[in-house]
Write an enzyme that holds these catalytic residues in place. Structure first.
Site: not given
Lengths: 401, 377, 401, 377
Positions: A387-388, A249, A132-133
């Site tokens: 990616n930005e 990771e 839950g972010y």
């Protein structure tokens, strides 16, 4: 400098391959190959359960965890071999949210009770977690989250909305970032809570992604009461834990092994796909594109090995580690996009899984999976830090701009 | 040299534009797609009443006498609205054959039904082994008595599920990939020996696999001369390429504008994301791709109206290449800049992306048309 | 909607072609084709002088100027035909600084004396101009210029440094932006001055560009005294004039005709270039690249026609006009880069013009020109407002961001 | 699997790095290039003293016994310094043939001179008609008496102007593009019938057109077996590709770092241009291209050291493709971000750009090596 595996690593590789061949045999792989696996569904196929049980029995379920919680003492090279071999055989993986994302937080900052209660269940995949972010107003700008948790006795009362919550509809528990303080920078005042999904006040609304895939959800939290015992670490320090976790990771983040499998399969299918009396593989332009991507992939694989080698030497990963996610996702999207080209007009055909189950596939049996992979794959450059955002980070952290 | 529209053309454009704006918002489209046919028969009747189904046909045939420019104006708006009603298979493809090569009897039996909206159709041309080669046919039509017997497997027939009749390409002579020996037949959907497997396509349309097992048709089912259909097929497919290309241009316009709007509203890190220079330049690139595609759209339509020759074919292939590349870019970036929202079925963005992706495949992808373009050099 | 030229336009086209064939005949074109023309050199070749005289005699030297100063009353289509035909035949052009950049400022804002003194000389190419805009500290941020002009009686005293001044070493005069005021926004307080290059205090230092090309210079101005009569328009309003000028010349900005010539020549050379018993043109991958660029070029040409048509209808150019420069320069760079590929190893060979004059070319006679075009061409996305700046402008002006 | 350097390798790397840093800044390079030879004989002697000229040769031959990794370390630094001394033609190319196939006499006569710095050389292989095909030869070597007579035109012989002797590929039998029938000869630069036209190359090196008109050489001039030289040529050229690829990686590193530095200092619109997000992301892309090229550099060198086989050839071609693409991008963007300064001869940026552009052509461009890479699939 050389690329050869040492004798002991080769022995380990043989051991891994034997294990996989026994517990995830060729016929199972083949049978599952053409199944779209982008939906999160409740419960597992029996063959998946058997594989996970075998992993646990062998002590290989969570190689990266500390040994005391069931991890291995593998070297980075051994971990690399493990990742590579399991990806090549398309083995099922433990749900990443529990095993890869929550667990490191728990075994690093959790209380003794939290560790004992949750880690074994995660390792055995008997408790499914979701994360839950993100919130409607906090996407790339994660720290702008607004879900409030207010202390009331020995409980927190949580109110707010989480979004893009993968698997919330099948999860038993959610780990969650909530705002417990409003002073100082927005990164301060965030806490890390564990929430039982059966708690009253939680509503899970499905979000259907392109292609009708149901994997993510909106989760509404209305006066959800969470015991203070489910707070991980210190109150208002949750951002630190979450951030540590985001960079935790590194291995496998580039998805090299998965892309290699995809590339090899694409070549096979192109060789079998007839065009004008020959095969699609005879088409120089198609081959050119495949080989251009293959070179990119080899470069990425080597970059990953360079990082691995630094870690193996006990050093910190160098700046090249930062490019793994960007290039890995760009590359997998390029492969996914090229892959649907292989099917020609049948790339348009899109019977859903039920239809296939009843009447068999339309066109190539891998077609549906390929199309779903392409559609779902667009998320890879968005979710988990677009990616930005990644480039902003490299620009600052690596180039010092 | 003139880029202005005639009054009639402007009226046509306005009429479709109005329909898209008033009667085809995203919610209405969703409802339409949930109908059994996957589109609205009511809308189709409205298209007939508005005269859209008559556009490409000669006045003699009861049509409007429109050319490539009229088709362009209509399809661009269809693309903006992501309209799912089967204009392409019925009017552009089946209608394209009938108006060019249909006999008086065929026109009376089929074309009038297309124009008044009572008959739907589809073109069954692709085959599982053929990829984009229109001449690669294993479906055969063997002479029998006064007619033909058709057998074979036609793949991904767009509009197949609701078609009342099909136009089918089949081989009356020659080897599998010979240019000669290809013929076209009108086949009723209910013909004995014809079976279908219907399914949705990725972009929300409907298609069929059509199996023909000894389907008997009369001599009068043949369109044009026996064995000589390939040039006609190529010509009609080039119309269809113009049509889907224009759809793509319409879709790109919607996408780049929607992205710009979204970026003005979506706040992250304390400001609208449209204030971030990288996203600004990305949207400028989207805008430029749209404009360049639009330019080649004009060129393709104008060349087609000058006459169907190598210059027109080259312009069509060039347009398809541009639209394939630009459509991918604009679609992918629209999804990317909408973030998670762009990934949902709920927002229209993803649906435009899917349609653009599929248009790249339809009638030959970028590689195919880049080669075809070069073949006229 | 159609692309056909009207009968009167076709007649005009024939007239133009006849003029060109007479005054810039095929043999002259051929002879000059392989000469690198990126250096600015003093004086002109006699055939160029003859052509410019013929232009003046015919009244075609400055088609875009007002008729009273020697311009034509051509329609936009006729101007387009003129540009296209002269580019196709690679006709010499009047120096752009005088005829295209300064002249519109002069005939719009200049005094009667200024017009009478300068416009005829520019039209006849008897006075060569250079442009004093950029400064070491003011590149993309042109308005940051610091060259000062201080009024002293009926003279300005100018001090400062200009850079990237094309042709300053061969120019008779320079038009120049100088700071006459320091209050308000930096765009205010800039004036537009005309400076005789023989005035004491001017030093021209050559800057050698990639490939050793001498085209641009640094110009130092130390106590250079300029009569107030050489001020154009109002004091402190120079920015307005310069800006108007920057958007003045839309036609031809995309360089479509030049790129078409380059593309056609590249095909010809590829057809003549043997590879493995066939020609380079037999190489599908090479053809693919050429055709991909050709499609881009056709799109750009059509975009230019769309703009032209709007102007012809009396309207303002639409948003699509803004992309002409960006796409035009991207495309010419791509063509220039591909073009040197044609020459294979001879693309490496780089004898200078003197060497060629003495011993003939090494490899293909067009090789040197192609290489210099590629090197010099890198400037096209930098000078005159970099493409990054152009995108900023479109983002704001067209997209409203 | 091991990416670490041996002590000897580290010493080598440090030694070249130090030379570049201390003795080869851009001003010194300019002076060196203005010398008559276009490079410094003094530097060359220093290279000999430092042992660099001995690196690839066996200890038996008086060398250092280095492999591909050693070559990589050295060439990467040569790329960083844009060193113009003729290491590639003399040590990598001519030396590559001699160490692999030279007779004892040939080694004594020529190789010892290469190692001690007294002899320079070059490889004359390209021909005007041959493009990148190493077997496309019209230069002939006809048997005459006890030796051969060579005639033909060798194109763009890098290092030709200062070479004391040349290695020349010529056809002793077979047709123009046959794989068989190619032989290699050692030819003294002053041989009768040999003439040169010398010129500078775009990237500041020197090359020659070499004309052979009935040049007579003895039987002892033949390197290796008559008519069987093509595989040997391919092998030595692959070494050379590794070498120039490593140069490119070194050059890219310098360029992306220089661009980052410049962007921190150059102020426009009131802030360093490195604060503009579009330029930031562009520099991130440059950095990524460099890192990916570096990764394939490691792979190519390690594969070569494992043995010269298809895996090594494939890795070499893949590396060349990557370096071709990345080098173009990094070079062009470095120029672009340096603005006008990047266009000048005065700043080093443009010179790195030119070298990177030329490296894409050398020994086959991206297209050529993408095809070769695919041929091993």
């Amino acid at each position: 400098m050389d690329l050869k595996l040492r004798e002991e690593d080769l022995a380990f590789q043989r051991e891994v391959r034997e294990f996989i061949d026994r517990h995830w045999p060729e016929e199972v792989r083949k049978a599952r190959r053409n199944v779209g696996r982008f939906e999160e569904t409740k419960g597992e196929a029996p063959e998946v359960r058997r594989f996970i049980d075998a992993l646990n029995e062998r002590g290989w379920a969570v190689p990266n965890w500390p040994a005391e919680w069931g991890g291995t003492d593998w070297t980075p090279t051994e971990k690399y071999i493990w990742d590579k071999e399991t990806a090549r055989a398309e083995c099922p993986q433990l749900s990443a949210f529990g095993a890869r994302m929550l667990a490191p937080v728990l075994y690093t900052w959790g209380t003794a009770q939290q560790k004992e209660r949750f880690l074994p269940l995660i390792r055995e995949q008997k408790m499914i977690w979701c994360q839950g972010y993100s919130e409607p107003g906090a996407g790339s700008d994660l720290a702008a989250l607004a879900t409030r948790a207010v202390r009331d006795g020995d409980e927190f009362v949580v109110n707010g909305t989480k979004i893009w919550t993968t698997g919330a509809h099948v999860a038993d528990w959610m780990f969650c970032l909530v705002r417990t303080g409003t002073e100082g920078k927005k990164q301060e005042g965030i806490s890390f809570l564990l929430i039982d999904m059966t708690t009253p006040g939680i509503t899970v609304n499905p979000i259907h992604l392109l292609g009708g895939i149901h994997s993510v959800n909106e989760v509404e939290l209305a006066d959800v009461r969470v015991p203070v015992a489910n707070l991980v670490g210190e109150e208002n320090k949750g951002w630190t834990y979450a951030k540590g976790l985001l960079t935790h990771e590194r291995t496998g983040i580039a998805g090299v092994a998965r892309s290699e499998v995809m590339l090899a399969r694409m070549k096979d299918i192109a060789r079998e796909t007839g065009v004008d009396g020959g095969s699609l593989w005879d088409d120089a332009e198609f081959r050119r594109k495949v080989h251009a991507l293959e070179i990119d992939l080899e470069a990425l694989a080597m970059t990953e090995l360079r990082v691995l080698s630094q870690v193996e030497q006990g050093g910190a990963p160098g700046p090249e580690s930062s490019i793994l996610k960007i290039r890995g996702t760009e590359l997998s999207q390029a492969l996914q996009t090229l892959q649907i080209d292989v099917f020609g007009y049948y790339g348009l055909a899109y019977p859903d899984q039920t239809l296939i189950d009843n009447e068999g596939p339309v066109g190539h049996p891998y077609g549906l999976t390929a199309m779903q992979a392409m559609l779902y794959g667009r998320a890879s450059t968005i979710f988990g830090g677009s990616n930005e955002i990644q480039k902003n980070i490299i620009s600052k952290a690596v180039l010092g701009l | 040299m003139d880029f202005s529209l005639s009054d009639e053309q402007s009226l046509l454009k306005d009429s479709v534009e109005r329909f898209v704006q008033n009667d085809y918002d995203f919610d209405k489209r969703r409802k339409v797609m949930a109908e059994e046919d996957g589109f609205s028969r009511k809308n189709w009747q409205q298209f007939a009443e508005l005269g859209w189904l008559a556009i490409p046909f000669s006045e003699e045939d009861g049509g409007f006498g429109g050319g490539a420019i009229e088709l362009m104006l209509l399809m661009e708006q269809i693309g903006r609205g992501l309209i799912v009603e089967p204009y392409l298979p019925t009017v552009v493809l089946a209608g394209g054959f009938l108006r060019r090569a249909g006999s008086a009897a065929q026109k009376e039996q089929y074309l009038s039904g297309i124009i008044d909206g009572s008959k739907l159709s589809a073109f069954a041309f692709a085959e599982p082994q053929g990829r984009f080669n229109l001449a690669d046919l294993t479906t055969t039509a063997k002479a029998k008595g006064d007619g033909y017997v058709l057998s074979g497997h036609k793949a991904v027939v767009l509009g197949g599920p609701s078609a009342d009749f099909l136009v089918v390409s089949a081989r009356t002579s020659g080897d599998q990939r010979d240019a000669d020996g290809i013929s076209l037949f009108l086949v009723d959907a209910g013909a004995k020996g014809l079976s279908r497997r219907d399914y949705p396509t990725v972009d929300g349309l409907r298609a069929s696999e059509v199996m023909l097992e000894n389907v008997e048709v009369g001599k009068d089912a043949l369109i044009g001369a026996e064995g000589k259909a390939l040039p006609l097929i190529e010509e009609v497919i080039d119309d269809a390429i113009l049509a889907v290309g224009c759809e793509a241009v319409g879709a790109m316009e919607v996408l780049y504008k929607a992205t710009v709007e979204y970026s003005k509203q979506r706040v992250q890190f304390g400001q609208p994301i449209g204030k971030f220079q990288v996203l600004q330049h990305r949207m400028v690139d989207m805008f430029m791709e749209y404009e360049q595609s639009k330019s080649l759209m004009f060129m393709a339509a104008m060349r087609l109206d000058e006459g169907y020759n190598d210059a027109a074919k080259k312009a069509i292939s060039g347009f398809k290449v541009q639209v394939g590349k630009s459509g991918r870019f604009v679609g992918q970036q629209a999804v990317q800049l909408h973030g998670g929202m762009g990934m949902t079925e709920e927002l229209s963005v993803g649906h435009y992306f899917k349609r653009l992706t599929m248009i790249d495949t339809l009638f030959g992808n970028v590689d195919f048309h880049l080669k075809r373009y070069g073949s006229f050099d």
